[in-house]
Design a protein around this motif. Structure first.
Motif, short mmCIF file in Angstrom:
data_model
loop_
_atom_site.label_atom_id
_atom_site.label_comp_id
_atom_site.label_asym_id
_atom_site.label_seq_id
_atom_site.Cartn_x
_atom_site.Cartn_y
_atom_site.Cartn_z
N UNK A 210 32.36 -92.26 -20.39
CA UNK A 210 33.81 -92.14 -20.53
C UNK A 210 34.27 -92.13 -21.99
N UNK A 211 35.47 -91.67 -22.24
CA UNK A 211 35.98 -91.62 -23.62
C UNK A 211 35.86 -92.94 -24.39
N UNK A 212 35.93 -94.06 -23.69
CA UNK A 212 35.82 -95.34 -24.41
C UNK A 212 34.47 -95.47 -25.09
N UNK A 213 33.43 -94.83 -24.56
CA UNK A 213 32.12 -94.84 -25.21
C UNK A 213 32.20 -94.14 -26.56
N UNK A 214 32.84 -92.97 -26.57
CA UNK A 214 32.98 -92.21 -27.80
C UNK A 214 33.88 -92.89 -28.80
N UNK A 215 34.96 -93.48 -28.32
CA UNK A 215 35.88 -94.18 -29.21
C UNK A 215 35.16 -95.34 -29.91
N UNK A 216 34.32 -96.04 -29.16
CA UNK A 216 33.55 -97.14 -29.74
C UNK A 216 32.60 -96.62 -30.82
N UNK A 217 31.91 -95.52 -30.53
CA UNK A 217 31.01 -94.93 -31.52
C UNK A 217 31.76 -94.59 -32.80
N UNK A 218 32.87 -93.87 -32.66
CA UNK A 218 33.61 -93.44 -33.83
C UNK A 218 34.14 -94.62 -34.64
N UNK A 219 34.53 -95.69 -33.96
CA UNK A 219 35.04 -96.88 -34.65
C UNK A 219 33.95 -97.63 -35.39
N UNK A 220 32.76 -97.68 -34.80
CA UNK A 220 31.69 -98.48 -35.38
C UNK A 220 30.88 -97.75 -36.46
N UNK A 221 30.78 -96.45 -36.35
CA UNK A 221 30.08 -95.68 -37.38
C UNK A 221 30.90 -95.69 -38.66
N UNK A 222 30.23 -95.80 -39.80
CA UNK A 222 30.95 -95.96 -41.06
C UNK A 222 31.76 -94.72 -41.44
N UNK A 223 31.34 -93.54 -40.98
CA UNK A 223 32.08 -92.30 -41.27
C UNK A 223 32.34 -91.54 -39.98
N UNK A 224 32.76 -92.24 -38.95
CA UNK A 224 32.97 -91.63 -37.65
C UNK A 224 34.30 -90.90 -37.55
N UNK A 225 34.28 -89.75 -36.90
CA UNK A 225 35.47 -88.97 -36.56
C UNK A 225 35.45 -88.76 -35.05
N UNK A 226 36.62 -88.62 -34.45
CA UNK A 226 36.69 -88.56 -32.98
C UNK A 226 37.52 -87.39 -32.51
N UNK A 227 37.01 -86.69 -31.48
CA UNK A 227 37.73 -85.59 -30.85
C UNK A 227 37.59 -85.71 -29.34
N UNK A 228 38.68 -85.49 -28.62
CA UNK A 228 38.67 -85.54 -27.16
C UNK A 228 38.88 -84.13 -26.61
N UNK A 229 37.95 -83.69 -25.76
CA UNK A 229 38.06 -82.40 -25.09
C UNK A 229 38.77 -82.61 -23.76
N UNK A 230 39.77 -81.80 -23.49
CA UNK A 230 40.53 -81.94 -22.25
C UNK A 230 40.02 -80.96 -21.19
N UNK A 231 40.01 -81.43 -19.94
CA UNK A 231 39.63 -80.57 -18.83
C UNK A 231 38.15 -80.41 -18.63
N UNK A 232 37.36 -81.30 -19.22
CA UNK A 232 35.90 -81.24 -19.06
C UNK A 232 35.39 -82.61 -18.65
N UNK A 233 34.21 -82.61 -18.05
CA UNK A 233 33.55 -83.86 -17.69
C UNK A 233 32.36 -84.07 -18.63
N UNK A 234 31.19 -84.40 -18.09
CA UNK A 234 30.07 -84.82 -18.93
C UNK A 234 29.36 -83.67 -19.64
N UNK A 235 29.48 -82.46 -19.12
CA UNK A 235 28.72 -81.34 -19.68
C UNK A 235 29.67 -80.41 -20.44
#
Length: 258
Positions: A210-235
């Motif tokens: 889920x998106x919370x996994x990606x948000x956590x990655x982006x927050x914890x990585x020292x140079x993390x950037x985050x993008x959310x794709x709409x209308x898609x699932x895992x693939x």
């Protein structure tokens, strides 16, 4: 496309030899899949980077590679390939399990990577035991279950068929090893060790990571950037390739001209 081989590790390259004046994007597939899941990225981004889609040991073009199948072993095997490629700017891109391989690569071989793209993945990838058991007991049922779980309801029949076909091409034992490796992967406490630009891509309909996994990655990585794709699932690379390619292209721009 150019099919290449290094020590029985097979991969496709968008151009050969690689162009030293542009970044090299090394794409790592998800559990039970292979290089073909990146088809739309290979064609859509080939003018912006040296696009390389690798098959991990035991998969497709690398079916005869005798390397061990685990997240750590995959990362170390790719390190050997990266040395052979000798690219001036290397960006690792991984989907799901491939993202875990990229994270492990960046921690074990930090001097070899200039950036990362982490798609529908997380720092911990727990897999249900009944799903692991189903791989051995009823593989067709496993494919149906994973297809229903990994793709959104709006996915086209063509993409559903392509995804199922990728899973059917894989040896059962390789698929089991992939998902078992995901289940044991846990780098939740180590992400701050990675110090390179990293684009994290999540999807709003993804139930597996889920998106919370990606948000956590982006927050914890020292140079993390985050993008959310709409209308898609895992693939998302197969479901929404244009949106994924757009996000990747924006990330690549910071490397061009270095």
């Amino acid at each position: 496309m150019f099919a290449q081989d290094f020590n029985e590790l097979g991969y496709l390259a968008s151009q050969w030899p690689i162009n030293p004046d542009i970044p090299t994007l090394l794409m790592v597939h998800g559990a039970g899949l292979n290089h073909s899941q990146w088809q739309k990225q290979m064609t859509g981004l080939k003018g912006h980077a040296n696009m390389i889609a690798v098959d991990l040991p035991g998969h497709a073009l690398s079916a005869h590679h005798d390397g061990n199948q685990s997240i750590i072993d995959y990362a170390d095997t790719l390190s050997e390939l990266v040395t052979e490629l000798d690219s001036s700017q290397l960006i690792m891109a991984g989907h799901s399990m491939g993202g875990a391989v990229c994270l492990e690569f960046a921690m074990r071989h930090p001097t070899q990577v200039d950036g990362m793209i982490l798609v529908n993945t997380g720092a911990k990838l727990r897999v249900q035991q009944d799903l692991l058991q189903q791989i051995h007991e009823d593989y067709p049922a496993f494919i149906r279950h994973l297809t229903n779980s990994a793709l959104s309801k709006g996915t086209t029949p063509q993409v559903i068929e392509q995804f199922s076909e990728l899973l059917m091409q894989s040896e059962t034992e390789a698929v089991y090893n992939d998902f078992a490796s995901c289940n044991s992967f846990d780098r939740l406490e180590d992400l701050n060790q990675i110090d390179c630009p990293a684009l994290v891509i999540s999807s709003d309909l993804d139930l597996m990571t889920p998106p919370k996994y990606g948000e956590f990655l982006a927050d914890q990585l020292t140079q993390g950037q985050y993008t959310l794709i709409e209308g898609a699932a895992h693939i998302s690379p197969m479901e929404k390739p244009e949106a994924v390619n757009h996000a990747i292209l924006g990330f690549l721009q910071q490397f061009n001209g270095r």
